[in-house]
Structures are given as C-alpha cells and as structure tokens.
Design an enzyme around this catalytic site. Structure first.
Site, PDB file in Angstrom:
ATOM      1  N   TYR A  59      58.822  17.960  79.860  1.00  0.00           N
ATOM      2  CA  TYR A  59      58.015  18.545  78.791  1.00  0.00           C
ATOM      3  C   TYR A  59      58.460  19.959  78.431  1.00  0.00           C
ATOM      4  O   TYR A  59      58.988  20.689  79.265  1.00  0.00           O
ATOM      5  CB  TYR A  59      56.536  18.610  79.213  1.00  0.00           C
ATOM      6  CG  TYR A  59      55.732  17.424  78.750  1.00  0.00           C
ATOM      7  CD1 TYR A  59      55.512  17.194  77.388  1.00  0.00           C
ATOM      8  CD2 TYR A  59      55.161  16.530  79.655  1.00  0.00           C
ATOM      9  CE1 TYR A  59      54.771  16.110  76.953  1.00  0.00           C
ATOM     10  CE2 TYR A  59      54.416  15.440  79.221  1.00  0.00           C
ATOM     11  CZ  TYR A  59      54.226  15.233  77.877  1.00  0.00           C
ATOM     12  OH  TYR A  59      53.493  14.169  77.452  1.00  0.00           O
ATOM     13  N   ASP A 113      52.268  23.237  86.584  1.00  0.00           N
ATOM     14  CA  ASP A 113      53.544  23.754  86.082  1.00  0.00           C
ATOM     15  C   ASP A 113      53.654  25.271  86.220  1.00  0.00           C
ATOM     16  O   ASP A 113      54.751  25.812  86.271  1.00  0.00           O
ATOM     17  CB  ASP A 113      53.745  23.345  84.620  1.00  0.00           C
ATOM     18  CG  ASP A 113      54.051  21.862  84.499  1.00  0.00           C
ATOM     19  OD1 ASP A 113      54.438  21.253  85.501  1.00  0.00           O
ATOM     20  OD2 ASP A 113      53.895  21.302  83.398  1.00  0.00           O
TER      21      ASP A 113
HETATM   22 CU    CU Z   1      51.405  14.717  77.264  1.00  0.00          CU
END
Ligand code: CU
Length: 641
Positions: free
Chosen positions: A385, A301
């Site tokens: 996320y 990420d």
């Molecule tokens: Cu996770």
C-alpha cells in the site's frame, strides 16, 4: 524568494522544533556509539529523532536565543531482546539518560526486509513448497516481511518474529501481487534470520493471469487529455522565516521523524495558537479473514515500521503539480548513519474553488472570493500500500487532514470463481480480503492558549411536544467532558467535539473554540479481546482525550511490534486526570472501511479519509471577509473545438 533555495547543508537551526539535520543525526549516533563502545556489542539504531524541548521553552522562544538540541535514540543489540532508549544532548555532546525496555521489540527495519526475504527463499522447506507449485525460478518469488502480531506459542516465545507471505512474478518486471502463492507462509526470527516454521497447506493454484499496471505493459495508453498547467508567475505566497513556514495569516513549524513522518508544530492563525503539535501517530490495518495464516494480519504501519522511514522521494510534475517547495528529510539507517529522503515533503498552494459568494439580485451585484489552501504533504509506501498524507490550511481558519490510500490491495489466492465470504475475488483466483485502515491523529490542542476544555456536541430533536408543536425543533446539546477517557462517535446525532479556551472570549461573550469534525470516523468489527483486538484497543473509540504528558506519544504504546496488548491510550486514561481547563491532547481515530472492488485491481485509485478542525466562535466574523476581490486574468473562455 531566497529562503526557499537555501540548501539543507548550510541551514542552521532557527527554531527549537526544526527536525534533526544530517549533522545532528551523525552527532547523536556518534555519542551513542561512544557510550556503548566498551561493551563491544554490536548495536543497531531503530530511530534517531528530535527530543522536543519543554513546551515552556518553545513557547517563550525568541529569535537569537540559544537552542538546546537533543535527540531520542532507540537502539537494539545484536542477538539480544529489548530496546534501549537513550536521550542525548547534541549541544553538550553527552548522554542524558538511558532506559532499557527488556521485552520491547524495535520496529521492523527497512534493511531487514531483504534479509528476511533471502532467509526464506533459501530455506529448503520453502523451496520445496515453491517447486510443488511448479515454480522453477526462485528469483521470481517475492517474500513480504509482515509483522506477526502476538501468538502465544513456544516457538515464538521471546523472539522477534516476522510472518511472511509470498507471490511470484511471471517475468522479471511482471506484477507479483497478481500471483499469490497461497498456503505457503513462514515465520522468521528477525534477529537470527532463522526460518522457524514453513507452513505449506492446501492446493490452491497460483493464478497466472497477469495484472500489470506499469506503463510498459499498457499497449494502448489513453492519451487524449490536454495539459493542465499550474503557474504562479509572481511566485508563491508562502515563505520560511526563522524556521517557521508562513502563509497568509498562518504560521507553523514543519517537522518530520522516521516513525510518524510529517509533523506540524505551533500552528497559529493571526498569531493566535490553535494546535501545539499535530501528527498521525498510529495506523493499523486489521484484516477480516478467519483463515489461520491470514488472521495474523493486523499491521501497525506507523508503530511497527515507521511511515517516515518509508517516505518516498517525491517527483515534480508527477506527485506534485505546480510551484513546489520540497523539503529533504533526514533520518537514520540501522547503522546510525544519516539517510536523506530527497524531496520527502512537498509544500505548495492549491486553488480550492469557491471560498464565498453572494449575488444580490436587487443590486445586480456579485461579490466572490476564490479559496486556496496551503498543502503540506508526504507519501509513504508500506509493502503493497501507498499512503499519501495531506495537511491543508485554509484562508478561513480551517485545518484539514486527508489521507489518500492507494497502491495495491493485499492479494490472496483462491480456487478461481469460488468467491470468498471475507473478500472479493477481483480476478480469477485472486481475492482481496475485507479490511480497514485505521489511523489515529495525535492533536495537542492549544486553542488560544495551552489550556482548553472539551465539549461533546450532539444534535437533539426537541422531545417536549409543548416546545415542539410543529415537530420541527432541534438543537445542539453541549456536554462538558471533565475526565480523560475514550468517547464514541455518533453520526445519528451529528456528534462533534469542541476544544474551548477558558480565557478568551469572542465578541458575543462566548469562549473561543475549534471543533473537531469526525468526517472519517469508522466502526470496528474486531473482538477487543481477541489476539488482534487486544493490541489495538485504541480503535474502539473515535476520540480519546488525555492531559498532556510528553511521554504519552503513541496510541497503541511506545513499542508496538510483537506487543501482547495495547498499553497506549487505554492505560493513559486510567489515570483519570482532569481535562477541564488543562493542557489537552486529543487522539482522533478515523479510517477507511475496505471491501476491495474489482476497480481496486491491479492498482487501487486513491480513496480518502480524514478530519477537519474548524473555528467555532474563534473569530468574530468570517475571517476571510477582508480578502481583496481578485479576478484571475489567465482564465479564458473556450469554445467547442
Ligand atoms: Cu484497503
């Protein structure tokens, strides 16, 4: 506090490590555009970030000195493979150097997400796959552009690839991740937006049960809690001065860039140096499903997207509670234009419960001090996320990093109630696969000076029966580590590492030091030689230590997207440089081990990981002993109501 209301526009550069301003990003991009003007090729900007000056300049910097400003600008060209790294002097309006990395792939850009989604959604093969599953309204389909790892196939050779997953909403504001379109994936050439392949396999039905979390869907919101207000009626105890953030005995410079997000510089306590630079320099999320399309999921990420570019604008009273100082963050978009993340960094103080206390029963006297901490934080959303990064500075000299992971688990479809060995069926037909979130902090340590040594400290049970007649003896064994390398965690031995100054001693005549407490260290379960494992070899140690090199910046290498192997830490340590009384950089790997729970769905409550840097003989006594005794008069006693 006047300094705190000064607008970014008028703020001049006060410290050499202050992040690039709007004007400086604009200048850097203009210099680079002029540099490439003759070639008439269209260029895109991957990142524009501060090129930090030499340490010697920063450490000898005094207020009033001229501050040379430079930027590192990564660009890529339309239709061409490779990344150019251009170093630019903003002060002198010129290009300092250009290096071309022919095989490198730039990070996937925010602006490319929607282009990739549109390309897929207009592809007849993908539309056919949707129709086969009963999807009529393509507007309700959401396509997430994942980085694709490295696959040795002819189709993907020499191309920048995104591998996509798709979901569908029941209605325009319905939560798409409750409805995975399982078995329908595609690979897209990011450069040309050509949909290379659509994979349409299996007959897993799309789960229709809603899994919503936004307030409009909550018919009976729980609203029984009374307010908690944090007031600082006399103002906050921190201030900005000469480009530095000052709080209690702490001083530091707060930085920000589009790849790592928040960075801390020149972290000092009582004018004594602890760490020259601290950042979370990489993060990877390896998934554990052997299913062919899902096995590609191994996303960096930071290195492949940049959590700085994906940072949120924080909201007062929601993300941040109390008396908040916000810093706006400036990054560049792909056209090289400055882009503002308003309120990107939150700085505030928090009460932190008890700091120390003792009740002397003979004197019937109590001494108690409350702790508080300075919090420097930012939150980034990477697809499903959300990652909230918190640096905490404490009154007793401790530095802590905490990563709070929240948001939505990556959802996958299954035959309802069939279960999944490699995950948890969190709702009928919806699986959250086992995975990890592995972070690597880059800590350029400088404990009482730039040069430090490293010790590995293990607790041993006394083996000698002569020395251990009662079977209770244990002690800490310190081992000096002399050559750079990777070091394993060992929770069985309460292992920690100590960064030691060879020049300064405490009152007991021992060298001053800080220890790294690996409270969030994590085991790995990937094959280091597999397609994913070989790209993230840094995860297989809990600590790496290298001698400082300004070009060794990222654990998995400078260019991670589409990389075949990890050319970061494993290659840095091959040089076998000395780490005894040298300028050391510690790279600490920590993370979250995540088999999703039913409770993580449809949105996951925060889970935390991190690490601590604690003084060990750095001070001669408890450094918070001199805090004045205070009683909070706003506190009151309540009766049952
Ligand atoms: Cu996770």
């Amino acid at each position: 506090m006047d300094q705190l209301v000064e607008s970014d526009k008028t703020k001049s550069i006060e410290h050499p490590l202050n992040p690039l301003t709007e004007e400086e990003i604009y200048s850097a991009s203009r210099i680079v555009k002029n540099y490439f003007a003759e070639s008439r090729e269209k260029i895109f900007f991957e990142t524009i970030q501060l090129e930090e000056p030499e340490k010697s300049f920063v450490l000898n910097f005094k207020k009033g000195m001229q501050i040379p400003r430079a930027a590192r600008v990564n660009i890529f060209k339309e239709g061409k493979i490779g990344v150019h790294v251009i170093k630019v002097s903003i002060s002198e309006e010129r290009v300092i150097s250009e290096e071309k990395y022919s095989d490198a792939q730039p990070m996937i850009q925010l602006e490319e997400f929607l282009d990739i989604e549109n390309a897929v959604k207009t592809d007849p093969r993908f539309i056919k796959g949707c129709k086969r599953r009963g999807i009529v309204d393509l507007d309700l389909v959401c396509v997430d552009a994942w980085s694709a790892g490295f696959v040795a196939s002819e189709d993907e050779k020499g191309r920048h690839i995104s591998h996509i997953f798709a979901w569908v909403r029941n209605s325009p504001t319905d939560h798409q991740y409750a409805h995975p379109i399982e078995g329908l994936n595609a690979t897209v050439d990011i450069k040309t937006l050509e949909v290379i392949e659509v994979i349409d396999v299996g007959d897993i039905p799309i789960p229709k049960t809603p899994g919503n979390y936004i307030s409009e869907f909550e018919k009976n919101p729980r609203d029984n809690l009374k307010q908690i207000n944090i007031n600082q009626p006399s103002g906050v105890s921190f201030e900005f001065k000469d480009g530095k953030l000052l709080w209690d005995k702490w001083s530091l410079v707060v930085g920000f860039n589009s790849r790592e997000g928040l960075t801390l510089h020149n972290v000092c306590y009582d004018n004594r140096s602890i760490c020259y630079r601290a950042s979370i320099a990489e993060m990877v999320v390896p998934y554990g499903s052997p299913n062919k399309t899902h096995a590609r999921k191994n996303v960096f990420d930071i290195g492949e997207y940049g959590i700085g570019k994906l940072a949120n604008s924080l909201e007062l009273g929601c993300d941040c509670l109390g008396s908040i100082y916000y810093m706006d963050c400036w990054i560049a978009d792909t056209s090289g234009n400055p882009m503002k993340i308003k309120n990107g960094i939150c700085i505030h103080e928090e009460d932190h419960g008890l700091l120390w206390k003792h009740y002397d029963f003979r004197l019937d006297s109590t001494e108690v001090r409350r702790g508080r901490r300075l919090v420097i934080s930012s939150i980034s959303t990477v697809g499903n996320y959300d990652y909230a990064s918190y640096w905490y500075l404490y009154l007793d000299g401790e530095i802590e990093f905490e990563m709070k992971a929240t948001g939505v688990i990556n959802t996958v479809g299954c035959i309802p109630h069939s279960g999944d060995k490699y995950g948890t069926e969190v709702a009928p037909g919806v699986v959250g696969q086992i995975h990890q979130h592995i972070f690597c902090a880059r800590l350029d340590m400088a404990v009482d000076g730039e040069k430090n040594s490293l010790y590995q400290c293990d607790t041993e049970q006394e083996a000698s029966s002569e020395l251990n007649p009662f079977g209770n003896a244990f002690y800490v064994q310190e081992k000096a580590l002399k050559v750079e390398g990777g070091f394993k965690r060992n929770p069985e031995k309460q292992r920690y590492w100590k960064f030691v100054s060879e020049t300064r001693k405490n009152k007991m005549g021992k060298n001053t030091s800080y220890k790294l407490e690996p409270t969030g260290s994590i085991a790995s379960f990937h094959d280091p030689n597999g397609p994913s494992g070989s790209r993230m070899k840094f995860i297989f140690n809990s600590l790496w230590v290298t001698e400082f090199d300004r070009e060794e910046r990222y654990p998995a290498g400078e260019f991670v997207n589409g990389s075949k192997s990890d050319d970061g830490l494993p290659s840095f340590v091959k040089k076998k440089r000395s780490i005894k009384n040298e300028d050391l950089v510690a790279w600490h790997v920590f993370g979250l081990h995540h088999l999703p729970r039913l409770e993580d769905y449809p949105v996951q409550p925060v889970v935390k990981t991190g690490f601590k840097l604690m003084p060990v003989g750095f001070f001669d006594r408890n450094p918070s002993i001199d805090l004045a005794a205070q009683k909070n008069k706003a506190s009151c006693s309540v009766k049952d109501s």
